[in-house]
Scaffold this motif. Sequence first.
Motif, PDB file in Angstrom:
ATOM      1  N   VAL A   9       0.979  -1.228  -0.024  1.00 47.70           N
ATOM      2  CA  VAL A   9       0.093   0.021   0.001  1.00 47.70           C
ATOM      3  C   VAL A   9       0.872   1.474   0.050  1.00 47.70           C
ATOM      4  O   VAL A   9       0.430   2.201  -0.810  1.00 47.70           O
ATOM      5  N   ALA A  10       1.940   1.359   0.598  1.00 45.33           N
ATOM      6  CA  ALA A  10       2.811   2.527   0.911  1.00 45.33           C
ATOM      7  C   ALA A  10       3.503   2.620  -0.519  1.00 45.33           C
ATOM      8  O   ALA A  10       3.557   3.746  -0.640  1.00 45.33           O
ATOM      9  N   LEU A  11       3.869   1.554  -1.230  1.00 45.59           N
ATOM     10  CA  LEU A  11       4.320   1.693  -2.582  1.00 45.59           C
ATOM     11  C   LEU A  11       3.483   2.131  -3.641  1.00 45.59           C
ATOM     12  O   LEU A  11       3.658   3.061  -4.336  1.00 45.59           O
ATOM     13  N   LEU A  12       2.217   1.452  -3.465  1.00 44.09           N
ATOM     14  CA  LEU A  12       1.227   2.226  -4.297  1.00 44.09           C
ATOM     15  C   LEU A  12       0.960   3.577  -4.306  1.00 44.09           C
ATOM     16  O   LEU A  12       0.774   4.242  -4.884  1.00 44.09           O
ATOM     17  N   GLY A  13       0.825   4.054  -2.905  1.00 43.60           N
ATOM     18  CA  GLY A  13       0.418   5.472  -2.623  1.00 43.60           C
ATOM     19  C   GLY A  13       1.426   6.217  -3.141  1.00 43.60           C
ATOM     20  O   GLY A  13       1.212   7.246  -3.891  1.00 43.60           O
ATOM     21  N   PHE A  14       2.840   6.194  -2.776  1.00 42.99           N
ATOM     22  CA  PHE A  14       3.664   6.773  -3.221  1.00 42.99           C
ATOM     23  C   PHE A  14       4.227   6.835  -4.599  1.00 42.99           C
ATOM     24  O   PHE A  14       4.426   7.900  -5.313  1.00 42.99           O
ATOM     25  N   SER A  15       3.841   5.599  -5.346  1.00 41.78           N
ATOM     26  CA  SER A  15       3.893   5.611  -6.975  1.00 41.78           C
ATOM     27  C   SER A  15       2.697   6.438  -7.501  1.00 41.78           C
ATOM     28  O   SER A  15       3.021   7.284  -8.572  1.00 41.78           O
ATOM     29  N   LEU A  16       1.458   6.832  -6.686  1.00 40.33           N
ATOM     30  CA  LEU A  16       0.589   7.587  -7.386  1.00 40.33           C
ATOM     31  C   LEU A  16       0.994   8.916  -7.370  1.00 40.33           C
ATOM     32  O   LEU A  16       0.700   9.912  -8.279  1.00 40.33           O
ATOM     33  N   ILE A  17       1.671   9.328  -6.166  1.00 41.05           N
ATOM     34  CA  ILE A  17       2.079  10.891  -5.868  1.00 41.05           C
ATOM     35  C   ILE A  17       3.101  11.192  -7.297  1.00 41.05           C
ATOM     36  O   ILE A  17       3.052  11.988  -7.947  1.00 41.05           O
ATOM     37  N   LEU A  18       3.927  10.149  -7.408  1.00 44.62           N
ATOM     38  CA  LEU A  18       4.884  10.265  -8.166  1.00 44.62           C
ATOM     39  C   LEU A  18       4.731  10.342  -9.768  1.00 44.62           C
ATOM     40  O   LEU A  18       5.165  10.955 -10.509  1.00 44.62           O
ATOM     41  N   ALA A  19       3.388   9.537 -10.093  1.00 45.55           N
ATOM     42  CA  ALA A  19       2.796   9.506 -11.368  1.00 45.55           C
ATOM     43  C   ALA A  19       2.187  10.991 -11.781  1.00 45.55           C
ATOM     44  O   ALA A  19       2.501  11.525 -12.870  1.00 45.55           O
ATOM     45  N   ILE A  20       1.724  11.543 -10.870  1.00 46.52           N
ATOM     46  CA  ILE A  20       0.956  12.624 -10.724  1.00 46.52           C
ATOM     47  C   ILE A  20       2.021  13.959 -10.866  1.00 46.52           C
ATOM     48  O   ILE A  20       2.008  14.619 -11.976  1.00 46.52           O
ATOM     49  N   LEU A  21       3.312  13.606 -10.306  1.00 45.89           N
ATOM     50  CA  LEU A  21       3.962  15.145 -10.256  1.00 45.89           C
ATOM     51  C   LEU A  21       4.939  14.865 -11.449  1.00 45.89           C
ATOM     52  O   LEU A  21       5.338  15.930 -12.136  1.00 45.89           O
ATOM     53  N   ARG A  22       5.257  13.555 -12.006  1.00 41.19           N
ATOM     54  CA  ARG A  22       6.160  13.492 -13.312  1.00 41.19           C
ATOM     55  C   ARG A  22       5.209  13.604 -14.475  1.00 41.19           C
ATOM     56  O   ARG A  22       5.465  14.446 -15.353  1.00 41.19           O
ATOM     57  N   SER A  23       4.168  13.126 -14.607  1.00 39.68           N
ATOM     58  CA  SER A  23       3.307  13.432 -15.738  1.00 39.68           C
ATOM     59  C   SER A  23       2.846  14.763 -15.889  1.00 39.68           C
ATOM     60  O   SER A  23       2.815  15.420 -16.999  1.00 39.68           O
ATOM     61  N   PHE A  24       2.500  15.536 -14.749  1.00 41.81           N
ATOM     62  CA  PHE A  24       2.174  16.937 -15.127  1.00 41.81           C
ATOM     63  C   PHE A  24       3.076  17.690 -14.603  1.00 41.81           C
ATOM     64  O   PHE A  24       2.943  19.214 -14.560  1.00 41.81           O
ATOM     65  N   ASN A  25       4.476  17.188 -14.608  1.00 47.83           N
ATOM     66  CA  ASN A  25       5.670  18.023 -14.482  1.00 47.83           C
ATOM     67  C   ASN A  25       5.366  19.205 -13.739  1.00 47.83           C
ATOM     68  O   ASN A  25       5.899  20.387 -13.608  1.00 47.83           O
ATOM     69  N   VAL A  26       5.480  18.495 -12.400  1.00 48.80           N
ATOM     70  CA  VAL A  26       5.205  19.814 -11.100  1.00 48.80           C
ATOM     71  C   VAL A  26       6.758  19.863 -10.665  1.00 48.80           C
ATOM     72  O   VAL A  26       7.306  18.806  -9.887  1.00 48.80           O
ATOM     73  N   ARG A  27       7.052  21.238 -10.559  1.00 51.78           N
ATOM     74  CA  ARG A  27       8.364  21.282 -10.314  1.00 51.78           C
ATOM     75  C   ARG A  27       8.428  22.144  -9.017  1.00 51.78           C
ATOM     76  O   ARG A  27       9.422  22.047  -8.230  1.00 51.78           O
ATOM     77  N   VAL A  28       7.396  22.916  -8.845  1.00 48.85           N
ATOM     78  CA  VAL A  28       7.510  23.909  -7.804  1.00 48.85           C
ATOM     79  C   VAL A  28       7.152  23.156  -6.322  1.00 48.85           C
ATOM     80  O   VAL A  28       6.485  22.270  -6.246  1.00 48.85           O
ATOM     81  N   GLU A  29       7.813  23.395  -5.478  1.00 51.19           N
ATOM     82  CA  GLU A  29       8.087  22.667  -4.130  1.00 51.19           C
ATOM     83  C   GLU A  29       6.744  22.819  -3.479  1.00 51.19           C
ATOM     84  O   GLU A  29       6.331  21.885  -2.969  1.00 51.19           O
ATOM     85  N   ALA A  30       6.063  23.950  -3.306  1.00 48.45           N
ATOM     86  CA  ALA A  30       5.061  24.333  -2.634  1.00 48.45           C
ATOM     87  C   ALA A  30       3.869  23.423  -3.263  1.00 48.45           C
ATOM     88  O   ALA A  30       2.989  23.005  -2.781  1.00 48.45           O
ATOM     89  N   ALA A  31       3.926  23.388  -4.592  1.00 48.23           N
ATOM     90  CA  ALA A  31       2.718  22.613  -5.566  1.00 48.23           C
ATOM     91  C   ALA A  31       2.959  21.190  -5.053  1.00 48.23           C
ATOM     92  O   ALA A  31       1.876  20.430  -4.981  1.00 48.23           O
TER      93      ALA A  31
END
Length: 342
Positions: A199-221
């Motif tokens: 579950v921990a891996l799935l949850g963090f992988s979801l976060i990573l998928a969102i950040l990388r695919s939407f190219n979120v670079r700003v730390e606050a975002a």
Amino acid sequence: MVDRYWIAFFAVFVYLVRVFEASVGDADPLYRACVEQCEKTGCVGERCFPHCKFPSDGAVVDSPWYLQEPLYLRWKQWDCQSDCRYYCMLDREKEREALGNGPVKYHGKWPFKRVYGIQEPASVALSALNLAMQFHGWLSFFILLNYKLPLKPNKKAYYEYTCLWHIYGLLSMNSWFWSAVFHSRDVDLTEKLDYSSAVALLGFSLILAILRSFNVRVEAARVMVSAPLLAFVTTHILYLNFYKFDYGWNMKVCVVMGVAQLLIWAIWAGVTRHPSRWKLWTVVVGGGLAMLLEIYDFPPYEGFVDAHALWHATTIPLSYIWWSFIKDDAEFQTANLLKKVK
């Protein structure tokens, strides 16, 4: 990553199948009679078990400490009931095979043969290989960033998702480690550790998928995206471990997180001009085909290799391709950032 994504699609189906088949073997009157007799006498045929001289806590009633069961035996929790069930299952399966009948499940599991006390040796070995593959991928990613690609004047990598992929690598290795332990011996503690790690891996992988695919670079975002998901995953893990181990609810959570991130990666692979997007498609499609093994769920060949073990085998090359994509992504983004700097 792919193994946790695709298993979410079919987890509910597999769970329901296991529920319906769980009592086929252990409902057999001959099996039940064998277990009852064994628990009284401590023997199945000519095989007698020292465990049956001990209660489940590993110590003889009113006995001195030196008559306690050795710790190296107790850690696997192979008590009298476990040994009775195991050898009664083996004998009953031999009888069924002689009559031309196929294997059935006992207490929700196929009749596996132990090797040095290991419950599912093939799955343990393949989980260990997956762990090794994750370590190899993470280490090669580390070497690429720190020794092969250019670094900033402050000695940090240009790739903006370095830290996130390092965390992903550690969570992946942790997940496969507990998978190996769980398949070695299925008890309450190892089950919770395996599920919690997944579950921990799935949850963090979801976060990573969102950040990388939407190219979120700003730390606050990044914090705004990650915080609610981290809070939910943490609460869910605490709920499973300390309140109620709800299989149905856990399956729903895994399905939602797995489907969400899989769709994100699939859509991103379709719209991006990433030079290695074909590797992403290979992982997505290959993982889906591999999960057909989980649906088929055939009994273990010769008592060792079942569909789940073969599924573990397919994730090894897919993990290699996935880490290859991650390294390509690091090179691709580093090259683009260097062009802008120049």
